[in-house]
Every structure is written in C-alpha cells, then in structure tokens.
Design a protein around this motif. Structure first.
Motif, PDB file in Angstrom:
ATOM      1  N   GLU A  60     -37.671  11.655 -23.152  1.00 39.92           N
ATOM      2  CA  GLU A  60     -37.588  12.059 -24.556  1.00 39.92           C
ATOM      3  C   GLU A  60     -38.940  12.014 -25.255  1.00 39.92           C
ATOM      4  O   GLU A  60     -39.243  12.862 -26.102  1.00 39.92           O
ATOM      5  CB  GLU A  60     -36.597  11.149 -25.292  1.00 39.92           C
ATOM      6  N   TYR A  61     -39.775  11.039 -24.908  1.00 42.68           N
ATOM      7  CA  TYR A  61     -41.055  10.879 -25.605  1.00 42.68           C
ATOM      8  C   TYR A  61     -42.230  11.521 -24.871  1.00 42.68           C
ATOM      9  O   TYR A  61     -43.355  11.458 -25.354  1.00 42.68           O
ATOM     10  CB  TYR A  61     -41.339   9.397 -25.858  1.00 42.68           C
ATOM     11  N   SER A  62     -41.973  12.121 -23.715  1.00 46.57           N
ATOM     12  CA  SER A  62     -43.059  12.771 -22.975  1.00 46.57           C
ATOM     13  C   SER A  62     -43.648  13.943 -23.731  1.00 46.57           C
ATOM     14  O   SER A  62     -44.796  14.338 -23.501  1.00 46.57           O
ATOM     15  CB  SER A  62     -42.565  13.236 -21.601  1.00 46.57           C
ATOM     16  N   SER A  63     -42.879  14.524 -24.640  1.00 48.31           N
ATOM     17  CA  SER A  63     -43.388  15.647 -25.426  1.00 48.31           C
ATOM     18  C   SER A  63     -44.539  15.236 -26.338  1.00 48.31           C
ATOM     19  O   SER A  63     -45.301  16.080 -26.812  1.00 48.31           O
ATOM     20  CB  SER A  63     -42.263  16.257 -26.267  1.00 48.31           C
ATOM     21  N   LEU A  64     -44.676  13.931 -26.570  1.00 55.50           N
ATOM     22  CA  LEU A  64     -45.772  13.419 -27.390  1.00 55.50           C
ATOM     23  C   LEU A  64     -46.918  12.882 -26.541  1.00 55.50           C
ATOM     24  O   LEU A  64     -47.859  12.284 -27.067  1.00 55.50           O
ATOM     25  CB  LEU A  64     -45.267  12.302 -28.315  1.00 55.50           C
ATOM     26  N   GLY A  65     -46.836  13.082 -25.243  1.00 54.97           N
ATOM     27  CA  GLY A  65     -47.896  12.623 -24.357  1.00 54.97           C
ATOM     28  C   GLY A  65     -47.479  11.408 -23.550  1.00 54.97           C
ATOM     29  O   GLY A  65     -46.601  10.639 -23.954  1.00 54.97           O
ATOM     30  N   ILE A  73     -43.991   3.554 -26.305  1.00 55.27           N
ATOM     31  CA  ILE A  73     -42.745   3.511 -27.072  1.00 55.27           C
ATOM     32  C   ILE A  73     -41.578   3.051 -26.203  1.00 55.27           C
ATOM     33  O   ILE A  73     -40.758   2.223 -26.622  1.00 55.27           O
ATOM     34  CB  ILE A  73     -42.432   4.885 -27.694  1.00 55.27           C
ATOM     35  N   SER A  74     -41.469   3.580 -24.989  1.00 57.68           N
ATOM     36  CA  SER A  74     -40.378   3.158 -24.107  1.00 57.68           C
ATOM     37  C   SER A  74     -40.491   1.681 -23.760  1.00 57.68           C
ATOM     38  O   SER A  74     -39.480   0.986 -23.625  1.00 57.68           O
ATOM     39  CB  SER A  74     -40.370   4.000 -22.832  1.00 57.68           C
ATOM     40  N   SER A  75     -41.712   1.176 -23.634  1.00 57.28           N
ATOM     41  CA  SER A  75     -41.916  -0.239 -23.315  1.00 57.28           C
ATOM     42  C   SER A  75     -41.568  -1.135 -24.498  1.00 57.28           C
ATOM     43  O   SER A  75     -41.004  -2.218 -24.330  1.00 57.28           O
ATOM     44  CB  SER A  75     -43.370  -0.476 -22.878  1.00 57.28           C
ATOM     45  N   ILE A 112     -53.888  10.113 -29.284  1.00 55.96           N
ATOM     46  CA  ILE A 112     -52.993   9.004 -28.971  1.00 55.96           C
ATOM     47  C   ILE A 112     -52.487   8.346 -30.248  1.00 55.96           C
ATOM     48  O   ILE A 112     -51.289   8.061 -30.387  1.00 55.96           O
ATOM     49  CB  ILE A 112     -53.717   7.980 -28.079  1.00 55.96           C
ATOM     50  N   ALA A 113     -53.411   8.102 -31.193  1.00 52.20           N
ATOM     51  CA  ALA A 113     -53.010   7.484 -32.463  1.00 52.20           C
ATOM     52  C   ALA A 113     -52.036   8.378 -33.225  1.00 52.20           C
ATOM     53  O   ALA A 113     -51.056   7.898 -33.807  1.00 52.20           O
ATOM     54  CB  ALA A 113     -54.249   7.195 -33.316  1.00 52.20           C
ATOM     55  N   GLY A 114     -52.292   9.679 -33.198  1.00 53.12           N
ATOM     56  CA  GLY A 114     -51.415  10.595 -33.907  1.00 53.12           C
ATOM     57  C   GLY A 114     -50.025  10.666 -33.313  1.00 53.12           C
ATOM     58  O   GLY A 114     -49.026  10.680 -34.040  1.00 53.12           O
ATOM     59  N   SER A 115     -49.945  10.680 -31.986  1.00 54.53           N
ATOM     60  CA  SER A 115     -48.633  10.739 -31.332  1.00 54.53           C
ATOM     61  C   SER A 115     -47.856   9.446 -31.532  1.00 54.53           C
ATOM     62  O   SER A 115     -46.639   9.467 -31.746  1.00 54.53           O
ATOM     63  CB  SER A 115     -48.804  11.026 -29.842  1.00 54.53           C
ATOM     64  N   LEU A 116     -48.552   8.306 -31.478  1.00 54.66           N
ATOM     65  CA  LEU A 116     -47.879   7.027 -31.719  1.00 54.66           C
ATOM     66  C   LEU A 116     -47.370   6.946 -33.155  1.00 54.66           C
ATOM     67  O   LEU A 116     -46.261   6.454 -33.404  1.00 54.66           O
ATOM     68  CB  LEU A 116     -48.830   5.872 -31.424  1.00 54.66           C
ATOM     69  N   VAL A 150     -43.546   6.314 -34.214  1.00 54.38           N
ATOM     70  CA  VAL A 150     -43.189   5.082 -34.923  1.00 54.38           C
ATOM     71  C   VAL A 150     -42.649   5.356 -36.316  1.00 54.38           C
ATOM     72  O   VAL A 150     -41.717   4.684 -36.776  1.00 54.38           O
ATOM     73  CB  VAL A 150     -44.403   4.136 -34.991  1.00 54.38           C
ATOM     74  N   PHE A 151     -43.217   6.351 -37.000  1.00 58.67           N
ATOM     75  CA  PHE A 151     -42.807   6.624 -38.376  1.00 58.67           C
ATOM     76  C   PHE A 151     -41.737   7.703 -38.479  1.00 58.67           C
ATOM     77  O   PHE A 151     -41.470   8.213 -39.566  1.00 58.67           O
ATOM     78  CB  PHE A 151     -44.025   7.006 -39.221  1.00 58.67           C
ATOM     79  N   SER A 152     -41.117   8.026 -37.352  1.00 55.92           N
ATOM     80  CA  SER A 152     -39.999   8.961 -37.392  1.00 55.92           C
ATOM     81  C   SER A 152     -38.778   8.255 -37.975  1.00 55.92           C
ATOM     82  O   SER A 152     -38.631   7.030 -37.846  1.00 55.92           O
ATOM     83  CB  SER A 152     -39.689   9.470 -35.982  1.00 55.92           C
ATOM     84  N   PRO A 153     -37.884   8.976 -38.631  1.00 60.03           N
ATOM     85  CA  PRO A 153     -36.694   8.341 -39.226  1.00 60.03           C
ATOM     86  C   PRO A 153     -35.847   7.579 -38.209  1.00 60.03           C
ATOM     87  O   PRO A 153     -35.322   6.509 -38.513  1.00 60.03           O
ATOM     88  CB  PRO A 153     -35.925   9.536 -39.813  1.00 60.03           C
ATOM     89  N   SER A 154     -35.721   8.127 -36.997  1.00 64.38           N
ATOM     90  CA  SER A 154     -34.883   7.475 -35.992  1.00 64.38           C
ATOM     91  C   SER A 154     -35.484   6.145 -35.540  1.00 64.38           C
ATOM     92  O   SER A 154     -34.764   5.159 -35.345  1.00 64.38           O
ATOM     93  CB  SER A 154     -34.675   8.395 -34.791  1.00 64.38           C
ATOM     94  N   PHE A 155     -36.806   6.097 -35.381  1.00 65.19           N
ATOM     95  CA  PHE A 155     -37.434   4.845 -34.950  1.00 65.19           C
ATOM     96  C   PHE A 155     -37.376   3.795 -36.054  1.00 65.19           C
ATOM     97  O   PHE A 155     -37.173   2.609 -35.795  1.00 65.19           O
ATOM     98  CB  PHE A 155     -38.888   5.086 -34.532  1.00 65.19           C
TER      99      PHE A 155
END
Length: 296
Positions: free
Chosen positions: A143-148, A155-157, A268-272, A276-281
């Motif tokens: 799911e998060y591979s689209s962000l690198g 995020i998965s960790s 990397i900072a932008g993808s993180l 992190v700041f997505s509504p679901s997270f």
C-alpha cells in the motif's frame, strides 16, 4: 483503515475473559483462533475488497536459494540488535520489560513436554509470524510502495511496532520491522520474512528470559554480553548489507524489473510527511492513543 479495524478487534478480544475463550482448557487452540480473528480474517477481507489481481502484488512467492545467507544474517541481526535494545530498556524499566516479555505473555500455556513445546512454538511463534508478515510486510508495504521504498519501510515498521501494544518493546519492534521490510524488498518475497520472523519468535520465546536475567544482575556478565552483542550486530549488519546488495546486483544483471512502481519520485521527507499527515494515519494514531489509555 485496515489497521484501525485490527487494533479495535485486538482490544475487544483482549477484554473477553479467559474462561469464555477457553484459554484454560486449550490455550493453543484459543491463541490460534484469536490470531486468525485479529489478523488473518481482516487482512483476507481487505484483499478481497481490493479486487482480483491484488494478491499478485503482495510478493507471495518463494525467494531464491541465493537469499538464504541474507535471511540468516537478518535473523542474527534482529536477535543481536533487539537484544541490545531490550537490554538497555530493561535497565531503565525492568518490571515493564519483564511483564511484556513473550514468555510472560505465553506463561499460561507453558507446560513441560515435547508436544507442549511444539504446540507453544506453533501457536505463539510460527502462526503470529505468518499472519503479521502477511499484514505488515505484505499488505502495508504494498500500500505504501507508491510513496517510495523508504516510506514503505518506515511506515510499515512503525505500524508493526504499534500493533504489539507493548510500550517498552516499541524500539525493538521498530528495529525488527525495518529489517524485515528491507528483507522483503531484497528477496521480493513475503515468505522470507515469515520464516525469519518465525525463527526469531521461537528463539525469543524460549531464551529471552536469560537476557533479562543478565540485565537484572548488572555485573561483569552484562559488560561481556554488551560487547558480544555489539560485535555480532555489526558483523550481521555488514553481512546483511552485502548479501542484499549482491541480490540487487543480480537483479540488475538479469534486467529484472522493479516489483513496485511509485506514482512519482518524491523526496523522502515529503513522502513521509504525506503518509504521516494523511487523515487515515492520524485516525490510526488517535485510535492507538485511546486504546492505550483504555488498556491502562
């Protein structure tokens, strides 16, 4: 959102009395059923909702024989690294570490006998490794591979460490999650981290109590333990890095295409930040805080 459901189910099942679950009568079967209810069923339902073809993205394939050394070095690195982390945490909060140990969590099922030990390993080590890896290194990495790759690993960790609901163990679970996520990308297989995770769980389940005992004594054996663990950690990290780079060189030589395609190439900072700041997270973080307060 899948993980929010998993967290809520885990909290609800934890509130059910042991006699209702039949833990006293058959602790192994009860544990297996709980693992399936908490992790396997929501994950499989999620895959079903994702539609036909989604399972092919989860890297459910055997890894090549050339990845065996990588898997061994990953297991040793996880044992040495998490052992060091847990040792230092236990010197600060020994009671919290002892109460959150795997052996303590499985104490109600600890019985003498070869078959009891086998059942214990299967129910408390092997099955959790399979279900957790399918969720965190299978679905979450995809799911998060689209962000690198870096964002997917981090995020998965983080989700993996939160999902255990053991605050003293957060650092060691985060460390192990990162190693397992990198292993998944390097081997292109979610079965590889399943095997390594199962081996790690078995060793920790039966032998972690000795590490805690050494930490409690605080004598010359503690210094010796630290020195040995640091040497092993650095050696296994070097071996892990070398074997992973060897696999990637092999992929490049054979012109093997990348098994994930990011939608874009963000920093990397932008993808993180995007993750992190997505509504679901944010909803996941709020849910986690509420659950921790409830459990206390």
């Amino acid at each position: 959102m899948l993980l929010i459901c998993v967290f809520i189910i885990a909290t609800l099942t934890a509130a059910i009395p042991g006699e209702v679950l039949g833990i006293d009568e058959n602790p192994y079967l009860s544990t297996v059923i709980l693992q399936l209810i908490i992790y396997a069923i929501p994950a499989l339902l999620f895959c079903t909702l994702r539609g036909v073809g989604y399972a092919s993205k989860l890297r459910i394939r055997f890894s090549s024989l050339s990845s065996i050394l990588l898997m061994i070095s990953a297991l040793v690195l996880m044992l040495a690294g998490s052992g060091l982390i847990n040792y230092f945490v236990s010197t600060v909060a020994p009671e919290s570490m002892a109460s959150s140990s795997s052996a303590e969590s499985a104490a109600f099922a600890m019985n003498s006998g070869v078959f009891d030990g086998l059942y214990l390993a299967l129910a408390f080590a092997v099955l959790p490794a399979i279900t957790e890896e399918f969720l965190f290194r299978g679905i979450m990495l995809t799911e998060y591979s689209s962000l690198g790759a870096v964002c997917a690993v981090v995020i998965s960790s983080v989700m993996f460490s939160l999902g255990h609901f053991r605050i003293p163990r957060l650092p060691s679970h985060l460390f192990c999650g990162i190693v397992l996520a990198i292993l998944t990308f390097a081997t292109r297989s979610v079965l590889a981290p399943m095997l390594v995770h199962a081996g790690y769980n078995i060793i920790v389940l039966f032998f972690e109590q000795y590490v805690l005992h050494v930490a409690e004594k605080q004598n010359i054996s503690s210094i010796l333990f630290i020195i040995i663990a640091v040497v092993i950690a650095f050696a296994s990290a070097a071996a892990f890095s070398f074997e992973a780079s060897s696999l990637y060189r092999g992929y490049a030589a054979d012109n093997v295409p990348c098994d994930y395609v990011p939608k874009k190439k963000p920093s990397i900072a932008g993808s993180l930040a995007e993750a992190v700041f997505s509504p679901s997270f944010i909803a996941l973080a709020v849910t986690y805080v509420i659950i921790i307060l409830i459990r206390r």
